[in-house]
Scaffold this motif. Sequence first.
Motif, PDB file in Angstrom:
ATOM      1  N   ASN A 127       1.079   2.572   5.052  1.00 60.87           N
ATOM      2  CA  ASN A 127       0.945   2.360   3.783  1.00 60.87           C
ATOM      3  C   ASN A 127       0.468   3.631   3.504  1.00 60.87           C
ATOM      4  O   ASN A 127      -0.501   3.555   2.324  1.00 60.87           O
ATOM      5  CB  ASN A 127      -0.055   0.928   3.401  1.00 60.87           C
ATOM      6  CG  ASN A 127       0.036   0.533   1.790  1.00 60.87           C
ATOM      7  OD1 ASN A 127       0.063   1.503   0.775  1.00 60.87           O
ATOM      8  ND2 ASN A 127       0.809  -0.764   1.735  1.00 60.87           N
ATOM      9  N   GLU A 128       1.000   4.457   1.937  1.00 61.96           N
ATOM     10  CA  GLU A 128      -0.211   5.746   1.487  1.00 61.96           C
ATOM     11  C   GLU A 128      -0.626   5.272   0.197  1.00 61.96           C
ATOM     12  O   GLU A 128      -1.313   5.972   0.109  1.00 61.96           O
ATOM     13  CB  GLU A 128       1.704   6.009   0.870  1.00 61.96           C
ATOM     14  CG  GLU A 128       1.706   7.258   0.622  1.00 61.96           C
ATOM     15  CD  GLU A 128       2.229   8.406  -0.053  1.00 61.96           C
ATOM     16  OE1 GLU A 128       2.013   9.512  -0.715  1.00 61.96           O
ATOM     17  OE2 GLU A 128       3.161   8.951   0.423  1.00 61.96           O
ATOM     18  N   ARG A 129       0.182   4.221   0.083  1.00 58.32           N
ATOM     19  CA  ARG A 129      -1.342   3.559  -1.292  1.00 58.32           C
ATOM     20  C   ARG A 129      -2.893   2.780  -0.951  1.00 58.32           C
ATOM     21  O   ARG A 129      -3.151   3.798  -1.600  1.00 58.32           O
ATOM     22  CB  ARG A 129      -0.381   2.778  -2.286  1.00 58.32           C
ATOM     23  CG  ARG A 129      -1.044   1.989  -3.184  1.00 58.32           C
ATOM     24  CD  ARG A 129      -0.451   0.876  -4.017  1.00 58.32           C
ATOM     25  NE  ARG A 129       0.310  -0.210  -3.443  1.00 58.32           N
ATOM     26  CZ  ARG A 129      -0.480  -1.490  -2.952  1.00 58.32           C
ATOM     27  NH1 ARG A 129      -2.097  -0.646  -2.657  1.00 58.32           N
ATOM     28  NH2 ARG A 129      -0.392  -2.641  -2.188  1.00 58.32           N
ATOM     29  N   PHE A 130      -1.861   2.436   0.021  1.00 57.36           N
ATOM     30  CA  PHE A 130      -3.353   1.889   0.837  1.00 57.36           C
ATOM     31  C   PHE A 130      -4.514   2.958   1.007  1.00 57.36           C
ATOM     32  O   PHE A 130      -5.438   3.360   0.839  1.00 57.36           O
ATOM     33  CB  PHE A 130      -3.394   0.218   1.622  1.00 57.36           C
ATOM     34  CG  PHE A 130      -4.811   0.539   2.379  1.00 57.36           C
ATOM     35  CD1 PHE A 130      -5.531  -0.873   1.782  1.00 57.36           C
ATOM     36  CD2 PHE A 130      -5.410   0.918   3.334  1.00 57.36           C
ATOM     37  CE1 PHE A 130      -6.434  -1.101   2.418  1.00 57.36           C
ATOM     38  CE2 PHE A 130      -6.164   0.401   3.642  1.00 57.36           C
ATOM     39  CZ  PHE A 130      -6.780  -0.958   3.289  1.00 57.36           C
ATOM     40  N   THR A 146      -4.625   6.214   0.011  1.00 52.65           N
ATOM     41  CA  THR A 146      -5.002   7.062  -0.916  1.00 52.65           C
ATOM     42  C   THR A 146      -5.813   6.685  -1.593  1.00 52.65           C
ATOM     43  O   THR A 146      -6.964   6.880  -1.627  1.00 52.65           O
ATOM     44  CB  THR A 146      -3.093   7.858  -1.846  1.00 52.65           C
ATOM     45  OG1 THR A 146      -2.992   6.547  -2.065  1.00 52.65           O
ATOM     46  CG2 THR A 146      -2.428   8.740  -1.004  1.00 52.65           C
ATOM     47  N   GLU A 147      -5.805   5.175  -1.384  1.00 52.00           N
ATOM     48  CA  GLU A 147      -6.710   4.382  -2.453  1.00 52.00           C
ATOM     49  C   GLU A 147      -8.138   4.319  -1.662  1.00 52.00           C
ATOM     50  O   GLU A 147      -9.277   4.195  -1.749  1.00 52.00           O
ATOM     51  CB  GLU A 147      -6.570   2.578  -2.650  1.00 52.00           C
ATOM     52  CG  GLU A 147      -5.340   2.869  -3.528  1.00 52.00           C
ATOM     53  CD  GLU A 147      -5.107   1.434  -3.914  1.00 52.00           C
ATOM     54  OE1 GLU A 147      -5.284   0.372  -3.319  1.00 52.00           O
ATOM     55  OE2 GLU A 147      -4.406   0.526  -4.434  1.00 52.00           O
ATOM     56  N   ASP A 195      -2.654  10.815   2.900  1.00 58.14           N
ATOM     57  CA  ASP A 195      -1.584  10.194   2.874  1.00 58.14           C
ATOM     58  C   ASP A 195      -1.670   9.593   4.012  1.00 58.14           C
ATOM     59  O   ASP A 195      -3.200   9.696   4.733  1.00 58.14           O
ATOM     60  CB  ASP A 195      -0.445  10.915   3.429  1.00 58.14           C
ATOM     61  CG  ASP A 195       1.186  10.963   2.919  1.00 58.14           C
ATOM     62  OD1 ASP A 195       1.089   9.712   2.836  1.00 58.14           O
ATOM     63  OD2 ASP A 195       1.906  11.758   2.338  1.00 58.14           O
ATOM     64  N   ASP A 242       5.819  11.609   4.487  1.00 61.08           N
ATOM     65  CA  ASP A 242       7.284  10.338   4.708  1.00 61.08           C
ATOM     66  C   ASP A 242       8.186  11.532   3.788  1.00 61.08           C
ATOM     67  O   ASP A 242       8.753  11.057   2.392  1.00 61.08           O
ATOM     68  CB  ASP A 242       6.745   9.387   3.841  1.00 61.08           C
ATOM     69  CG  ASP A 242       7.709   8.079   3.839  1.00 61.08           C
ATOM     70  OD1 ASP A 242       8.677   8.483   4.465  1.00 61.08           O
ATOM     71  OD2 ASP A 242       7.735   6.861   2.694  1.00 61.08           O
TER      72      ASP A 242
END
Length: 140
Positions: free
Chosen positions: A42-45, A47-48, A53, A94
């Motif tokens: 999960n890219e969002r997770f 980076t958070e 990435d 990705d």
Amino acid sequence: MTPTLSEVTVGDELPALTVPVTRADLVRYAGASGDFNPIHWNERFATEVGLPDVIAHGMLTMALAGRIVTEWAGDPGAVARYSVRFTRPVVVPDDGVGTEITVTGKVAAINEDGTVKVTITAKAADQAVLGGAQAHVRLP
């Protein structure tokens, strides 16, 4: 051809290995290992939590790097010991291409117990991703 102990010399280089890693590989590895940590898909997770990435699983990276020794020895069972330190994550974009891990190895010693010590270097994006990587191998 698998080398024999009598054919190996300190300083010998193992044939280099380049292994592609894609997001699909990470999904397959997650399913096989049971490691569904979202930093691996999960890219969002990712980076958070401060990663650049999605990153490859450490144990996947270790296994892929270990292939240089098992392919050279001709038998995964020939590896008596294998150890690494994880020094940098393998970022897997990705983009449909992913990344490549380039692995090199060199015979560092022929031990009194009849094993061969191989030092291993693994790089992704021209940066070392493993430190202190070494294997002790029993050759015929």
